[in-house]
Motif scaffolding. Structure first.
Motif, PDB file in Angstrom:
ATOM      1  N   LEU A   1       0.822  -1.183   0.172  1.00  0.00           N
ATOM      2  CA  LEU A   1      -0.154   0.087   0.177  1.00  0.00           C
ATOM      3  C   LEU A   1       0.756   1.321   0.049  1.00  0.00           C
ATOM      4  CD1 LEU A   1      -2.724  -1.082   2.387  1.00  0.00           C
ATOM      5  CD2 LEU A   1      -2.639  -1.558  -0.028  1.00  0.00           C
ATOM      6  N   ALA A   2       1.625   1.276  -0.907  1.00  0.00           N
ATOM      7  CA  ALA A   2       2.348   2.493  -1.168  1.00  0.00           C
ATOM      8  C   ALA A   2       3.067   2.326  -2.749  1.00  0.00           C
ATOM      9  CB  ALA A   2       4.019   2.308  -0.479  1.00  0.00           C
ATOM     10  N   PRO A   3       3.267   3.613  -3.449  1.00  0.00           N
ATOM     11  CA  PRO A   3       3.413   3.550  -4.769  1.00  0.00           C
ATOM     12  C   PRO A   3       4.793   3.017  -5.243  1.00  0.00           C
ATOM     13  CG  PRO A   3       3.767   5.944  -3.665  1.00  0.00           C
ATOM     14  CD  PRO A   3       3.395   4.943  -2.740  1.00  0.00           C
ATOM     15  N   HIS A   4       5.758   2.646  -4.454  1.00  0.00           N
ATOM     16  CA  HIS A   4       6.869   1.907  -4.743  1.00  0.00           C
ATOM     17  C   HIS A   4       7.293   1.270  -3.511  1.00  0.00           C
ATOM     18  CE1 HIS A   4       7.800   4.681  -8.042  1.00  0.00           C
ATOM     19  NE2 HIS A   4       7.526   5.664  -7.332  1.00  0.00           N
ATOM     20  N   TYR A   5       8.307   0.106  -3.778  1.00  0.00           N
ATOM     21  CA  TYR A   5       8.804  -0.995  -2.824  1.00  0.00           C
ATOM     22  C   TYR A   5       9.657  -0.431  -2.163  1.00  0.00           C
ATOM     23  CZ  TYR A   5      10.462  -5.195  -0.592  1.00  0.00           C
ATOM     24  OH  TYR A   5      10.989  -5.817   0.198  1.00  0.00           O
ATOM     25  N   VAL A   6       9.872  -0.690  -0.792  1.00  0.00           N
ATOM     26  CA  VAL A   6      11.044  -0.289  -0.110  1.00  0.00           C
ATOM     27  C   VAL A   6      10.775  -0.969   1.162  1.00  0.00           C
ATOM     28  CG1 VAL A   6      11.545   1.789  -0.947  1.00  0.00           C
ATOM     29  CG2 VAL A   6       9.966   1.676   1.082  1.00  0.00           C
ATOM     30  N   SER A   7      12.143  -1.322   1.626  1.00  0.00           N
ATOM     31  CA  SER A   7      12.233  -2.034   3.113  1.00  0.00           C
ATOM     32  C   SER A   7      13.270  -1.576   3.922  1.00  0.00           C
ATOM     33  CB  SER A   7      12.047  -3.600   3.115  1.00  0.00           C
ATOM     34  OG  SER A   7      13.600  -4.033   2.922  1.00  0.00           O
ATOM     35  N   ASP A   8      13.384  -1.813   5.245  1.00  0.00           N
ATOM     36  CA  ASP A   8      14.492  -1.607   6.067  1.00  0.00           C
ATOM     37  C   ASP A   8      15.814  -2.447   5.715  1.00  0.00           C
ATOM     38  OD1 ASP A   8      13.699  -4.011   7.193  1.00  0.00           O
ATOM     39  OD2 ASP A   8      13.846  -2.968   9.193  1.00  0.00           O
ATOM     40  N   ARG A   9      15.807  -3.462   5.169  1.00  0.00           N
ATOM     41  CA  ARG A   9      16.863  -4.505   4.903  1.00  0.00           C
ATOM     42  C   ARG A   9      18.185  -3.750   4.933  1.00  0.00           C
ATOM     43  NH1 ARG A   9      19.181  -8.676   2.772  1.00  0.00           N
ATOM     44  NH2 ARG A   9      19.765 -10.045   4.018  1.00  0.00           N
ATOM     45  N   GLU A  10      18.464  -2.941   3.894  1.00  0.00           N
ATOM     46  CA  GLU A  10      19.578  -2.303   3.687  1.00  0.00           C
ATOM     47  C   GLU A  10      20.181  -1.441   4.851  1.00  0.00           C
ATOM     48  OE1 GLU A  10      19.218   0.246   0.136  1.00  0.00           O
ATOM     49  OE2 GLU A  10      19.835  -1.476  -0.922  1.00  0.00           O
ATOM     50  N   GLU A  11      19.388  -0.869   5.462  1.00  0.00           N
ATOM     51  CA  GLU A  11      19.542  -0.028   6.580  1.00  0.00           C
ATOM     52  C   GLU A  11      20.010  -1.098   7.773  1.00  0.00           C
ATOM     53  OE1 GLU A  11      16.921   2.164   9.866  1.00  0.00           O
ATOM     54  OE2 GLU A  11      16.774   3.098   8.087  1.00  0.00           O
ATOM     55  N   ARG A  12      19.261  -1.998   7.959  1.00  0.00           N
ATOM     56  CA  ARG A  12      19.669  -3.215   9.050  1.00  0.00           C
ATOM     57  C   ARG A  12      21.087  -3.782   8.631  1.00  0.00           C
ATOM     58  NH1 ARG A  12      14.400  -6.701   9.836  1.00  0.00           N
ATOM     59  NH2 ARG A  12      14.870  -6.889  11.680  1.00  0.00           N
ATOM     60  N   ALA A  13      21.278  -4.194   7.602  1.00  0.00           N
ATOM     61  CA  ALA A  13      22.589  -4.751   7.044  1.00  0.00           C
ATOM     62  C   ALA A  13      23.618  -3.674   7.422  1.00  0.00           C
ATOM     63  CB  ALA A  13      22.543  -5.189   5.607  1.00  0.00           C
ATOM     64  N   ALA A  14      23.381  -2.415   7.316  1.00  0.00           N
ATOM     65  CA  ALA A  14      24.513  -1.477   7.517  1.00  0.00           C
ATOM     66  C   ALA A  14      24.935  -1.357   8.849  1.00  0.00           C
ATOM     67  CB  ALA A  14      24.147  -0.172   7.112  1.00  0.00           C
ATOM     68  N   GLU A  15      23.734  -1.565   9.689  1.00  0.00           N
ATOM     69  CA  GLU A  15      24.041  -1.345  11.086  1.00  0.00           C
ATOM     70  C   GLU A  15      24.789  -2.615  11.683  1.00  0.00           C
ATOM     71  OE1 GLU A  15      20.257  -1.328  13.083  1.00  0.00           O
ATOM     72  OE2 GLU A  15      19.732   0.675  12.160  1.00  0.00           O
ATOM     73  N   ARG A  16      24.238  -3.840  11.033  1.00  0.00           N
ATOM     74  CA  ARG A  16      25.198  -5.199  11.407  1.00  0.00           C
ATOM     75  C   ARG A  16      26.691  -5.056  10.995  1.00  0.00           C
ATOM     76  NH1 ARG A  16      20.420  -7.354   9.544  1.00  0.00           N
ATOM     77  NH2 ARG A  16      21.285  -8.134   7.550  1.00  0.00           N
ATOM     78  N   ALA A  17      26.975  -4.445  10.028  1.00  0.00           N
ATOM     79  CA  ALA A  17      28.308  -4.460   9.293  1.00  0.00           C
ATOM     80  C   ALA A  17      28.940  -3.262  10.440  1.00  0.00           C
ATOM     81  CB  ALA A  17      28.108  -3.734   8.051  1.00  0.00           C
ATOM     82  N   ARG A  18      28.391  -2.299  10.652  1.00  0.00           N
ATOM     83  CA  ARG A  18      29.056  -1.350  11.753  1.00  0.00           C
ATOM     84  C   ARG A  18      29.479  -2.052  13.085  1.00  0.00           C
ATOM     85  NH1 ARG A  18      25.781   2.373   9.278  1.00  0.00           N
ATOM     86  NH2 ARG A  18      23.856   1.967  10.998  1.00  0.00           N
ATOM     87  N   ALA A  19      28.386  -2.776  13.523  1.00  0.00           N
ATOM     88  CA  ALA A  19      28.577  -3.640  14.840  1.00  0.00           C
ATOM     89  C   ALA A  19      29.629  -4.524  14.615  1.00  0.00           C
ATOM     90  CB  ALA A  19      27.317  -4.246  15.220  1.00  0.00           C
ATOM     91  N   ARG A  20      29.988  -5.396  13.519  1.00  0.00           N
ATOM     92  CA  ARG A  20      31.069  -6.073  13.370  1.00  0.00           C
ATOM     93  C   ARG A  20      32.316  -5.298  13.234  1.00  0.00           C
ATOM     94  NH1 ARG A  20      27.317  -8.804   9.679  1.00  0.00           N
ATOM     95  NH2 ARG A  20      28.236  -7.618   7.971  1.00  0.00           N
ATOM     96  N   GLU A  21      32.280  -4.339  12.759  1.00  0.00           N
ATOM     97  CA  GLU A  21      33.614  -3.480  12.542  1.00  0.00           C
ATOM     98  C   GLU A  21      33.944  -3.127  13.859  1.00  0.00           C
ATOM     99  OE1 GLU A  21      32.680  -0.378   9.988  1.00  0.00           O
ATOM    100  OE2 GLU A  21      32.791  -1.720   8.033  1.00  0.00           O
ATOM    101  N   ALA A  22      33.023  -2.849  14.682  1.00  0.00           N
ATOM    102  CA  ALA A  22      33.324  -2.275  16.306  1.00  0.00           C
ATOM    103  C   ALA A  22      33.905  -3.527  16.883  1.00  0.00           C
ATOM    104  CB  ALA A  22      31.943  -1.757  16.774  1.00  0.00           C
ATOM    105  N   ASP A  23      33.442  -4.475  16.821  1.00  0.00           N
ATOM    106  CA  ASP A  23      34.011  -5.950  17.410  1.00  0.00           C
ATOM    107  C   ASP A  23      35.513  -5.951  17.533  1.00  0.00           C
ATOM    108  OD1 ASP A  23      31.419  -6.199  18.524  1.00  0.00           O
ATOM    109  OD2 ASP A  23      31.009  -7.787  17.275  1.00  0.00           O
TER     110      ASP A  23
END
Length: 167
Positions: free
Chosen positions: A145-167
């Motif tokens: 129910l929106a004119p274009h498809y989007v999700s939060d997956r890219e944002e979440r993947a970036a957060e996981r990558a930042r967390a891995r880099e911080a470890d």
């Protein structure tokens, strides 16, 4: 349907374009998972790029037989409501999906064996979505129910990558 030049011709989609690999770059099938081998060609039925006044977008794909369990889509969230639709391919028994699929809604697992749909409110995490088995082809559609498809997956993947880099 009559010829071109009519007042409402622009509202008809007469050819379903193929969904490209970047159209769902937030979903598991095009992100970091190998797509299941039993997927048909994914097509757009509608989005604002096809009909500029469209307030929804919708895709369609045939799912073919498989005896091998397959993960298709990984967990994600949308900021709009979505309806996922699965319809069996037997016209003499339209309620029988001819398959067993699974889907999580906010971590709660659901097993599906009949034609139907699920309404997913905006902000609710959904998936993984996959096939336990598919005995005969069925149709799968997603209505957003929106004119274009989007999700939060890219944002979440970036957060996981930042967390891995911080470890």
């Amino acid at each position: 349907m009559s010829g071109s030049g009519n007042q409402y011709d622009h509202l008809f989609v007469k050819h379903m374009p193929v969904c490209g690999p970047d159209d769902f770059n937030n979903e598991g099938e095009a992100a970091d998972l190998e797509p299941p081998k039993n997927l048909g060609e994914p097509n757009w039925l509608l989005h604002a790029g096809l009909v500029p006044d469209a307030k929804v977008n919708m895709t369609h794909i045939w799912i073919h037989e498989t005896e091998v369990p397959e993960l298709w889509v990984v967990p994600h969230v949308h900021d709009y409501d979505e309806i996922l639709i699965w319809t069996g391919g037997d016209p003499d028994n339209p309620h029988d999906l001819g398959a067993e699929i699974y889907m999580d809604i906010d971590g709660e697992r659901h097993t599906i064996t009949t034609s139907g749909c699920v309404y997913i409110p905006a902000g609710v995490e959904h998936c993984p979505l996959g096939f336990t088995r598919v005995d005969r082809p069925f149709r799968f559609s997603a209505l957003s129910l929106a004119p274009h498809y989007v999700s939060d997956r890219e944002e979440r993947a970036a957060e996981r990558a930042r967390a891995r880099e911080a470890d």
